[in-house]
Scaffold this active site. Structure first.
Site, PDB file in Angstrom:
ATOM      1  N   PHE A 146       0.860  -1.185   0.000  1.00 56.70           N
ATOM      2  CA  PHE A 146       0.000   0.000   0.000  1.00 56.70           C
ATOM      3  C   PHE A 146       0.896   1.233   0.000  1.00 56.70           C
ATOM      4  CE2 PHE A 146      -2.346   3.571   1.572  1.00 56.70           C
ATOM      5  CZ  PHE A 146      -3.502   3.497   0.812  1.00 56.70           C
ATOM      6  N   ASP A 231       9.331   3.057   2.037  1.00 57.11           N
ATOM      7  CA  ASP A 231       8.115   3.822   2.333  1.00 57.11           C
ATOM      8  C   ASP A 231       7.822   3.642   3.819  1.00 57.11           C
ATOM      9  OD1 ASP A 231       5.617   4.869   2.752  1.00 57.11           O
ATOM     10  OD2 ASP A 231       4.709   3.981   0.961  1.00 57.11           O
ATOM     11  N   LYS A 260       2.165  10.914   7.172  1.00 56.66           N
ATOM     12  CA  LYS A 260       1.348  10.649   8.355  1.00 56.66           C
ATOM     13  C   LYS A 260       1.816  11.400   9.601  1.00 56.66           C
ATOM     14  CE  LYS A 260      -1.282   6.805   6.740  1.00 56.66           C
ATOM     15  NZ  LYS A 260      -0.857   5.856   5.726  1.00 56.66           N
TER      16      LYS A 260
HETATM   17  C1  LIG Z   1      -0.997   5.927   4.254  1.00 52.39           C
HETATM   18  C2  LIG Z   1       0.135   5.477   3.447  1.00 52.39           C
HETATM   19  C3  LIG Z   1       0.470   6.124   2.239  1.00 52.39           C
HETATM   20  C4  LIG Z   1      -0.383   7.212   1.628  1.00 52.39           C
HETATM   21  O1  LIG Z   1      -0.503   8.324   2.431  1.00 52.39           O
HETATM   22  P1  LIG Z   1      -1.674   9.404   2.158  1.00 52.39           P
HETATM   23  O2  LIG Z   1      -1.318  10.550   3.040  1.00 52.39           O
HETATM   24  O3  LIG Z   1      -2.964   8.753   2.519  1.00 52.39           O
HETATM   25  O4  LIG Z   1      -1.607   9.734   0.713  1.00 52.39           O
HETATM   26  C5  LIG Z   1       1.604   5.699   1.572  1.00 52.39           C
HETATM   27  N1  LIG Z   1       2.351   4.696   2.033  1.00 52.39           N
HETATM   28  C6  LIG Z   1       2.058   4.046   3.189  1.00 52.39           C
HETATM   29  C7  LIG Z   1       2.952   2.944   3.667  1.00 52.39           C
HETATM   30  C8  LIG Z   1       0.929   4.410   3.918  1.00 52.39           C
HETATM   31  O5  LIG Z   1       0.625   3.739   5.031  1.00 52.39           O
END
Ligand SMILES: *Cc1c(COP(=O)(O)O)cnc(C)c1O
Length: 404
Positions: A146, A231, A260
């Protein structure tokens, strides 16, 4: 056992259901205010927030240091655009780069934008530095990843809910099983500019890879001249008991993607951090964002970095995380089929014969005042704010034991 909330049609729920696209299926809890690890609904009921905005609220709701940084900045300047500099920009970039032990930082707003930035920078680095033929760059990603919701990012999702009906898709991605080094190695060739992975897969259910996985990726990327992009939008900034989840394996990627918690639960703040060789490929006009790196975001981001500098929150996540995992571990075989995770982050698989993850979350909220989120049918994610107390961790574990 369904519909444990007595009344799903309160005016506030009904209004939201009527006036918005149904791209979420929220629990019918209507929050009116919040402080620390707790939220209060419109009827005055209190809930322990064990989702913490998918880790966007690592420091809890309205942490006083973060709110006062935001307040001070609101009274000075909130937006300049990147056409001009402002006095929070340089300090934020320096402080975040130092936290990451990297040379350069590029601030954006959402996690998805930071991932997009990472992809663009990796491709550009591939063409300009590595010498990949134009238009041929590939990026290796993992199954069940994700990384956000843009059309390019869902192009390499393996979740039909995320990609179905959104094509045509962006080419240039190779998908391999998560945790499988041999498959990853086989997917890398001379066109490969990056390996993009979550060091712990959050959305997939808090999947922790085998211990040799991240070091293996590091070695492979160094050997084959490929960028290792971690990520850490969800796993980073204290959640797992370290500033970055990669640290547990003693690994430093070539680029961090952050988001986040970087916004402290106040404003959206994301960033990529990398070396001068990599992020230095960008020239004026080649990438940007109207709001990225705005004064309010930078002021809050600086305060977040400040909270992380002491190591206090990482330590809390480590210690309370052991307590959480110890408590949950005892429930395996007692209604849970598995528990995974690291630090104050857990994915629990509920025995599907008992109830769905959704039913479990409804019962946790309605019967025990615990907010959590289900994923993939029978999994629940727990990620309480790092400001929870040991007693509150026990409260969550006891509530889960009670509904099982
Ligand atoms: C939440 C998340 C994203 C995307 O972040 P948004 O602020 O919702 O666009 C990308 N990578 C990971 C691992 C995430 O948990």
């Amino acid at each position: 056992m369904t519909a444990v909330f007595p009344d799903l049609t309160t005016p506030a729920v009904a209004e939201a259901e009527h006036w918005t696209a149904h791209n979420y299926h929220p629990l019918p809890v209507v929050v009116a205010d919040a402080s620390g690890a707790w939220v209060t609904d419109v009827d005055g009921r209190r809930y322990l927030d064990c989702l913490a905005g998918y880790s966007a609220l690592n420091f809890g709701h309205r942490h006083p240091v973060l709110i006062s940084a935001a307040r001070e900045q609101l009274d000075r300047v909130t937006l300049t655009s990147r056409a001009f500099l402002h006095d929070q920009f340089g300090p934020f970039c320096r402080e975040l780069a130092e936290l990451c032990d990297m040379d350069l930082v590029l601030p954006m707003n959402t996690g998805a934008e930071a991932v997009e930035t990472a992809i663009k920078v990796a491709r550009k680095w591939g063409y300009r530095v590595k010498g990949v033929p134009d238009g041929k760059a590939t990026i290796v990603v993992a199954e069940n990843n994700f990384h956000g919701r843009t059309t390019t990012i869902v192009s390499f999702s393996t979740d039909p809910d995320a990609y179905r009906d959104y094509g045509p898709f962006t080419p240039g991605f190779r998908i391999v099983p998560y945790g499988d080094l041999a498959a990853l190695s086989a997917a890398v060739d001379d066109t490969t500019v990056a390996v993009l992975i979550e060091p712990i897969q959050g959305e997939a259910g808090v999947l922790v890879p085998p211990p040799d996985y991240l070091p293996g990726i590091r070695a492979l990327c160094s050997e084959r001249n490929v960028l290792f992009i971690a990520d850490e939008v969800q796993s980073g900034l204290g959640r797992t008991g370290a500033t970055f989840a990669c640290e547990h394996e003693g690994v430093k990627p070539d680029m961090y993607v952050l988001g986040k918690a970087l916004g402290g639960g106040v404003v959206p703040v994301s960033a990529v951090a990398s070396s001068r060789e990599v992020l230095g490929v960008l020239r004026p006009g080649e990438h940007g964002s109207t709001f990225g790196g705005n004064p309010l975001a930078c002021a809050v981001g600086r305060a977040v970095v400040g909270l992380l500098q002491s190591g206090e929150y990482q330590e809390r996540a480590r210690e309370l995380g052991s307590r959480l995992h110890e408590g949950l571990g005892k429930l395996v075989g007692q209604g849970l089929t598995a528990v995974r995770g690291r630090g104050l982050w857990a994915g629990l698989d509920i025995d599907p014969a008992l109830m769905t993850g959704r039913e479990a979350c409804e019962r946790l909220a309605a019967e025990h005042g615990i907010l959590a989120k289900d994923t993939h049918g029978s999994t629940i994610r727990l990620a309480p704010p790092l400001v929870v107390t040991p007693e509150e961790v026990d409260l969550a574990v006891d509530a889960i034991a009670a509904i099982l």
